[in-house]
Motif scaffolding. Structure first.
Motif, PDB file in Angstrom:
ATOM      1  N   GLY A 202       0.943  -1.364   0.199  1.00  0.00           N
ATOM      2  CA  GLY A 202       0.017  -0.003   0.143  1.00  0.00           C
ATOM      3  C   GLY A 202       0.684   1.306   0.211  1.00  0.00           C
ATOM      4  N   ALA A 203       0.803   2.409  -1.060  1.00  0.00           N
ATOM      5  CA  ALA A 203       1.380   3.368  -1.018  1.00  0.00           C
ATOM      6  C   ALA A 203       0.696   4.604  -0.944  1.00  0.00           C
ATOM      7  CB  ALA A 203       1.937   3.521  -2.299  1.00  0.00           C
ATOM      8  N   SER A 206       0.620   6.468   4.914  1.00  0.00           N
ATOM      9  CA  SER A 206       1.423   5.538   5.920  1.00  0.00           C
ATOM     10  C   SER A 206       2.527   4.559   4.892  1.00  0.00           C
ATOM     11  CB  SER A 206       0.543   4.601   6.492  1.00  0.00           C
ATOM     12  OG  SER A 206      -0.090   3.461   5.749  1.00  0.00           O
ATOM     13  N   GLY A 230      -0.806   7.485  -3.060  1.00  0.00           N
ATOM     14  CA  GLY A 230      -1.529   8.357  -2.362  1.00  0.00           C
ATOM     15  C   GLY A 230      -2.707   7.753  -1.548  1.00  0.00           C
ATOM     16  N   ALA A 272       1.036  -3.304  -8.330  1.00  0.00           N
ATOM     17  CA  ALA A 272       0.456  -4.989  -8.439  1.00  0.00           C
ATOM     18  C   ALA A 272      -0.223  -4.830  -7.022  1.00  0.00           C
ATOM     19  CB  ALA A 272       1.590  -5.828  -8.365  1.00  0.00           C
ATOM     20  N   ALA A 274      -1.210  -7.143  -3.699  1.00  0.00           N
ATOM     21  CA  ALA A 274      -0.949  -8.317  -3.088  1.00  0.00           C
ATOM     22  C   ALA A 274      -2.110  -8.950  -2.757  1.00  0.00           C
ATOM     23  CB  ALA A 274      -0.357  -7.760  -1.746  1.00  0.00           C
ATOM     24  N   SER A 348     -14.333  14.308   4.897  1.00  0.00           N
ATOM     25  CA  SER A 348     -13.973  14.295   3.222  1.00  0.00           C
ATOM     26  C   SER A 348     -15.062  14.926   2.558  1.00  0.00           C
ATOM     27  CB  SER A 348     -13.652  12.607   3.069  1.00  0.00           C
ATOM     28  OG  SER A 348     -14.759  11.832   3.500  1.00  0.00           O
ATOM     29  N   ASN A 437      -8.947  -2.714   3.936  1.00  0.00           N
ATOM     30  CA  ASN A 437      -8.525  -3.611   3.034  1.00  0.00           C
ATOM     31  C   ASN A 437      -7.793  -4.984   3.657  1.00  0.00           C
ATOM     32  OD1 ASN A 437      -9.533  -2.345   0.592  1.00  0.00           O
ATOM     33  ND2 ASN A 437      -8.037  -0.751   0.907  1.00  0.00           N
ATOM     34  N   TRP A 440      -7.504  -9.950   2.027  1.00  0.00           N
ATOM     35  CA  TRP A 440      -6.438 -10.660   1.366  1.00  0.00           C
ATOM     36  C   TRP A 440      -5.602 -11.656   2.323  1.00  0.00           C
ATOM     37  CZ3 TRP A 440      -1.540  -9.338   1.908  1.00  0.00           C
ATOM     38  CH2 TRP A 440      -1.242  -8.149   2.640  1.00  0.00           C
ATOM     39  N   VAL A 487       0.235  -0.321   9.891  1.00  0.00           N
ATOM     40  CA  VAL A 487       0.124   1.296  10.017  1.00  0.00           C
ATOM     41  C   VAL A 487      -1.085   1.966   9.382  1.00  0.00           C
ATOM     42  CG1 VAL A 487       2.719   1.305  10.253  1.00  0.00           C
ATOM     43  CG2 VAL A 487       1.664   1.649   7.969  1.00  0.00           C
ATOM     44  N   GLY A 488      -1.319   2.940   9.820  1.00  0.00           N
ATOM     45  CA  GLY A 488      -2.230   3.724   9.094  1.00  0.00           C
ATOM     46  C   GLY A 488      -3.677   3.237   9.341  1.00  0.00           C
ATOM     47  N   LYS A 496      -7.919   8.028  11.920  1.00  0.00           N
ATOM     48  CA  LYS A 496      -7.956   8.101  10.425  1.00  0.00           C
ATOM     49  C   LYS A 496      -7.689   9.393   9.835  1.00  0.00           C
ATOM     50  CE  LYS A 496      -9.829   3.889  10.780  1.00  0.00           C
ATOM     51  NZ  LYS A 496      -9.274   3.446  11.834  1.00  0.00           N
ATOM     52  N   ARG A 497      -6.469   9.978   9.806  1.00  0.00           N
ATOM     53  CA  ARG A 497      -5.871  11.199   9.444  1.00  0.00           C
ATOM     54  C   ARG A 497      -4.399  11.032   8.746  1.00  0.00           C
ATOM     55  NH1 ARG A 497     -10.188  12.426  10.355  1.00  0.00           N
ATOM     56  NH2 ARG A 497     -11.213  14.240  11.768  1.00  0.00           N
TER      57      ARG A 497
HETATM   58  C1  LIG Z   1     -11.772  12.388   0.400  1.00  0.00           C
HETATM   59  C2  LIG Z   1     -10.785  12.216   1.711  1.00  0.00           C
HETATM   60  C3  LIG Z   1     -10.368  13.190   2.251  1.00  0.00           C
HETATM   61  C4  LIG Z   1      -9.448  13.402   3.189  1.00  0.00           C
HETATM   62  N1  LIG Z   1      -9.129  14.212   3.654  1.00  0.00           N
HETATM   63  C5  LIG Z   1      -8.254  14.391   4.592  1.00  0.00           C
HETATM   64  C6  LIG Z   1      -7.744  15.701   5.436  1.00  0.00           C
HETATM   65  O1  LIG Z   1      -8.088  16.756   4.913  1.00  0.00           O
HETATM   66  N2  LIG Z   1      -6.956  15.311   6.666  1.00  0.00           N
HETATM   67  C7  LIG Z   1      -6.584  14.417   7.198  1.00  0.00           C
HETATM   68  O2  LIG Z   1      -6.047  14.400   7.884  1.00  0.00           O
HETATM   69  N3  LIG Z   1      -7.141  13.266   6.509  1.00  0.00           N
HETATM   70  C8  LIG Z   1      -8.013  13.124   5.284  1.00  0.00           C
HETATM   71  N4  LIG Z   1      -8.677  11.925   5.028  1.00  0.00           N
HETATM   72  C9  LIG Z   1      -8.214  10.644   5.500  1.00  0.00           C
HETATM   73  C10 LIG Z   1      -6.761  10.222   5.178  1.00  0.00           C
HETATM   74  O3  LIG Z   1      -6.759  10.435   3.647  1.00  0.00           O
HETATM   75  C11 LIG Z   1      -6.499   8.893   5.426  1.00  0.00           C
HETATM   76  O4  LIG Z   1      -6.505   8.668   7.104  1.00  0.00           O
HETATM   77  C12 LIG Z   1      -5.358   8.283   5.106  1.00  0.00           C
HETATM   78  O5  LIG Z   1      -5.014   8.534   3.663  1.00  0.00           O
HETATM   79  C13 LIG Z   1      -4.749   6.775   5.363  1.00  0.00           C
HETATM   80  O6  LIG Z   1      -3.472   6.564   4.762  1.00  0.00           O
HETATM   81  P1  LIG Z   1      -3.149   4.887   4.639  1.00  0.00           P
HETATM   82  O7  LIG Z   1      -1.743   5.188   4.130  1.00  0.00           O
HETATM   83  O8  LIG Z   1      -3.407   4.287   6.043  1.00  0.00           O
HETATM   84  O9  LIG Z   1      -4.169   4.323   3.941  1.00  0.00           O
HETATM   85  P2  LIG Z   1      -4.854   4.759   2.485  1.00  0.00           P
HETATM   86  O10 LIG Z   1      -4.668   6.064   2.075  1.00  0.00           O
HETATM   87  O11 LIG Z   1      -6.194   4.018   2.257  1.00  0.00           O
HETATM   88  O12 LIG Z   1      -4.029   3.985   1.249  1.00  0.00           O
HETATM   89  C14 LIG Z   1      -3.992   2.650   1.157  1.00  0.00           C
HETATM   90  C15 LIG Z   1      -2.978   2.043  -0.146  1.00  0.00           C
HETATM   91  O13 LIG Z   1      -3.209   0.555  -0.217  1.00  0.00           O
HETATM   92  C16 LIG Z   1      -3.576   0.468  -1.386  1.00  0.00           C
HETATM   93  N5  LIG Z   1      -3.645  -1.115  -1.292  1.00  0.00           N
HETATM   94  C17 LIG Z   1      -5.011  -1.641  -0.485  1.00  0.00           C
HETATM   95  N6  LIG Z   1      -5.091  -2.995  -0.718  1.00  0.00           N
HETATM   96  C18 LIG Z   1      -3.848  -3.232  -1.587  1.00  0.00           C
HETATM   97  C19 LIG Z   1      -3.355  -4.555  -1.779  1.00  0.00           C
HETATM   98  N7  LIG Z   1      -3.917  -5.605  -1.585  1.00  0.00           N
HETATM   99  N8  LIG Z   1      -2.235  -4.572  -2.606  1.00  0.00           N
HETATM  100  C20 LIG Z   1      -1.773  -3.249  -3.016  1.00  0.00           C
HETATM  101  N9  LIG Z   1      -1.960  -2.314  -2.447  1.00  0.00           N
HETATM  102  C21 LIG Z   1      -3.137  -2.091  -1.811  1.00  0.00           C
HETATM  103  C22 LIG Z   1      -4.603   1.107  -2.107  1.00  0.00           C
HETATM  104  O14 LIG Z   1      -4.730   1.240  -3.438  1.00  0.00           O
HETATM  105  C23 LIG Z   1      -4.260   2.531  -1.168  1.00  0.00           C
HETATM  106  O15 LIG Z   1      -3.228   3.342  -2.298  1.00  0.00           O
HETATM  107  C24 LIG Z   1      -9.413  12.059   3.595  1.00  0.00           C
HETATM  108  C25 LIG Z   1      -9.915  10.725   3.144  1.00  0.00           C
HETATM  109  C26 LIG Z   1     -10.712  10.972   1.927  1.00  0.00           C
HETATM  110  C27 LIG Z   1     -11.118   9.799   1.308  1.00  0.00           C
END
Ligand SMILES: Cc1cc2nc3c(=O)[nH]c(=O)nc-3n(C[C@H](O)[C@H](O)[C@H](O)COP(=O)(O)OP(=O)(O)OC[C@H]3O[C@@H](n4cnc5c(N)ncnc54)[C@H](O)[C@@H]3O)c2cc1C
Length: 518
Positions: A202-203, A206, A230, A272, A274, A348, A437, A440, A487-488, A496-497
C-alpha cells in the motif's frame, strides 16, 4: 558523440543521465513517423526527468545534433549522486519534477488515450495515469473531429474505446490498470526474485512515509501498490490540516512529492495487488495477483481502507458515469455549472462540498443524521453554512438512481417526513466512510471484529490465542505475526488522518530495524 547518434530512445528502460560538456542534443517525442521537438540541450545542461529516479521507460528520444562531449551516468550512479551531494540533489530533483509537471501539462508522453466523456472506463484510465504522474495525450470521441482517421490507422472501431496507443505501436482496448502498467513498463526494472529487507503493501500516506524513512535509513525497500500512490488522501482535493502546509495541499500533490522522495532514497514500487501473505515460511512471501512471489524479511501492511458504497441496486452501472468516490480535478471537469450531490457528513464530504461549490451551480449535501456537529470539523461546518451554493439536507438518503449510459436523475427521501422527490441531477459524490482492506490476509493475522488489524498492546490480553510464538511481546505496531507490522487506517483503533498515518509509517521503521537484528 556524433551527429545523428541516439543517446536515448523512447521506451528505453532506466535511461542513462547525460551532462552536456560540448555539442547539442535534441529531445524529441516520436509518434509513428512523426517527431515533435520537446527541447534542445546545450553545454552546461543535463537530460532527464523523474523516470531517472524510478528507472521506468524513457518517454522521449535524445538525438545528437552537434557533435561534442557528455558525462554519462547510469541510473545507479545518478542515484548515488543524488543521495550523497545535497546541492546537486536539490538542483536535479527540482529540474526532474518540474520537467515531469511540464510534460503532463503539455500532454507530452508515450501514450495516446482515445476515450469518451460518457465512459466510466475512460475516467478510470485517466485517473490511473494522472495519479501515477504519467503524461498522455487525450482524444475525445465526441469532441475531436480527426479521431476517425487515428482510429482507422490503428484499425480500431469507435465502439472499442477507450483505447490506449502505447509508444505509437501497441493498441490496448479498454485495458485494466495492470495491463497499462505492463505496457508502460512500470514494473520492468524491478528484480522480483531478490529477498528484500522490507516489503510495504500500500502506497497511501502511511506506506509512503515508511518507504521514505526505510529507504533513507539504508533498508532495501519495495512497495506494492495496486493502483497509484496516495491512497485515500490522493483523492482529496485539499488537505488543510496537515502540518507545514498553511494554505493546504491537494492529496495528489502531497503523494507525488512523497513518492519522488521515496524514489530518491532508492525505494522501488511495483504496481500490483498483493493477493496473499504466505505466513508459514521465513522469509515471508507476498503473492501477487498474477502469481509472482516476493520474498521479504519484514512486511509493513499499509493497505488502508476502501470507500463504502451506497446500498442501491443499480449503483455499479453508474460508477464513473455519474457516481464518483473522489472529488479531484478530473471529476470536477465533468460537472462544471451543473447541480451535484455530495453524500456523507464527515470531513471528506465537507471538503468535497466546499471544493465542488466553486465549480458546480449547486451542491446538495445529503446526510442521514440530523446535523454535522458530531462528524465534521468546525471550520468546515462554518464554510458550508456560509456558502450559498451548498444546500444541506439532513435525515435524507438516496433511494433510486435512473439513467441510460449516464446517471440522469436521482430520487431522495426525507426520513423525517417520509417524502420522496425526483431530482434531475447527473453527478453524485459519495463520501460515506471506508472498510479495511484486509480480506486478502486470509486468516494469517489477528483482526478486530470490524476486520482492522490488531497490533502491539491490543494483542496482549489474548497473545497465545492470537498465535504469537516469541518470548518477547509484540512491538507497538507489530501484528500477531512477528516481523509483520500494520500502520495507518488499516490498523485497529488508528486515528484516520493523514498525519497519524504518516507518523505510524515513519515509526514502524524503528521496529523494523530491531526485528532485522533479532
Ligand atoms: C476524500 C478524502 C479526504 C480526506 N481528507 C483528509 C484531510 O483533509 N486530513 C486528514 O488528516 N485526513 C484526510 N482523509 C483521511 C486520510 O486520507 C486517511 O486517513 C489516509 O489516507 C490513510 O492513509 P493510509 O496510508 O493508512 O491508507 P490509504 O490512504 O487508504 O492507502 C492505502 C493504499 O493501499 C493500497 N492497497 C490496498 N490494498 C492493497 C493490496 N492488496 N495490494 C496493494 N495495494 C493495496 C490502496 O490502493 C491505497 O493506495 C481524507 C480521506 C478521504 C477519502
Amino acid at each position: 558523440m556524433r551527429t545523428g547518434e541516439l543517446l536515448v530512445e523512447q521506451g528505453d528502460v532506466a535511461p542513462h543521465f547525460y551532462v552536456m560538456i560540448a555539442g547539442e542534443l535534441e529531445i524529441l517525442r516520436p509518434f509513428g513517423t512523426h517527431e515533435t521537438l520537446v527541447t534542445v540541450h546545450s553545454p552546461g545542461q543535463f537530460t532527464g526527468e523523474v523516470n531517472m529516479l524510478s528507472g521506468r521507460r524513457s518517454l522521449v528520444r535524445a538525438r545528437v545534433t552537434k557533435p561534442g562531449k557528455v558525462i554519462e551516468l547510469d541510473r545507479q550512479q545518478m542515484l548515488s549522486l543524488v543521495q550523497t551531494d545535497a546541492e546537486v540533489s536539490s538542483i536535479l530533483m527540482r529540474a526532474f519534477i518540474l520537467r515531469r509537471v511540464e510534460l503532463i501539462a503539455a500532454g507530452v508522453g508515450d501514450i495516446v488515450l482515445v476515450g469518451s466523456t460518457y465512459s466510466a472506463s475512460t475516467l478510470r484510465i485517466k485517473e490511473f495515469l494522472m495519479r501515477n504522474g504519467h503524461p498522455y495525450s487525450y482524444i475525445d470521441l465526441e469532441r475531436d473531429h480527426d479521431v476517425q482517421n487515428l482510429l482507422d490507422s490503428f484499425q480500431v472501431s469507435a465502439s472499442e474505446v477507450p483505447v490506449l496507443i502505447c509508444r505509437g505501436q501497441l493498441v490496448l482496448r479498454n485495458p485494466s490498470n495492470q495491463e497499462i502498467a505492463e505496457c508502460l513498463g512500470f514494473n520492468e526494472s524491478i528484480d522480483e526474485a531478490h529477498v528484500r529487507d522490507l516489503v510495504i503493501i500500500g502506497a497511501g500516506p502511511s506506506g509512503l512515509a515508511a518507504a521514505v524513512y526505510g529507504a533513507s535509513e539504508g533498508l532495501d525497500v519495495l512497495m506494492l501498490e495496486m493502483s497509484s500512490p496516495g491512497g485515500q488522501a490522493g483523492s482529496s482535493s485539499r488537505i488543510e490540516n496537515y502540518l507545514g502546509f498553511p494554505t493546504g495541499i491537494s492529496g495528489q500533490e502531497l503523494a507525488g512529492r512523497a513518492y519522488n522522495q521515496a524514489q530518491k532514497f532508492g525505494a522501488r514500487m511495483l504496481v500490483a495487488r498483493a493477493a496473499r501473505l504466505i505466513c508459514d515460511t521465513k522469509p515471508y512471501i507476498v503473492e501477487l495477483e498474477n502469481g509472482t512471489r516476493i520474498s521479504t524479511r519484514t512486511v509493513i501492511i499499509a493497505t488502508g481502507a476502501q470507500y463504502r458504497k451506497l446500498p442501491l441496486e443499480n449503483l455499479s452501472r453508474f460508477e464513473g458515469a455519474g457516481v464518483y468516490y473522489a472529488a479531484s480535478f478530473v471529476e470536477t471537469q465533468l460537472c462544471r455549472g451543473e447541480e451535484v450531490i455530495v453524500v456523507g457528513g464527515g470531513n471528506s464530504a465537507g471538503q468535497a462540498a466546499v471544493f465542488l461549490a466553486q465549480i458546480a451551480r449547486r451542491v446538495y449535501m445529503l446526510v442521514r443524521s440530523n446535523s454535522l456537529e458530531a462528524s465534521m470539523s468546525r471550520y468546515l461546518i462554518r464554510r458550508i453554512e456560509n456558502n450559498d451554493a451548498i444546500m444541506f439536507r439532513p435525515q435524507t438518503e438516496i433511494v433510486t438512481l435512473e439513467g441510460k449510459d449516464h446517471l440522469e436523475s436521482v430520487y431522495w427521501r426525507n426520513n423525517q417526513t417520509g417524502q420522496t422527490d425526483k431530482h434531475e441531477i447527473r453527478h453524485i459524490f459519495t463520501m460515506t466512510g471506508a472498510d479495511p482492506n484486509t480480506g486478502w490476509l486470509d486468516g494469517c493475522i489477528a483482526l478486530d471484529d470490524k476486520g482492522f488489524i490488531k497490533t502491539g498492546p491490543d494483542l496482549l490480553p489474548n497473545l497465545r490465542t492470537a498465535g504469537w510464538p516469541l518470548p518477547r511481546q509484540p512491538y507497538l505496531l507489530e501484528t500477531s505475526l512477528p516481523g509483520v507490522l500494520a500502520v495507518g487506517d488499516v490498523r485497529s483503533d488508528s486515528i484516520k488522518r493523514v498525519a497519524s498515518a504518516v507518523g505510524e509509517g515513519s515509526n514502524a521503521i524503528s521496529f523494523v530495524h530491531k526485528i532485522l537484528q533479532e
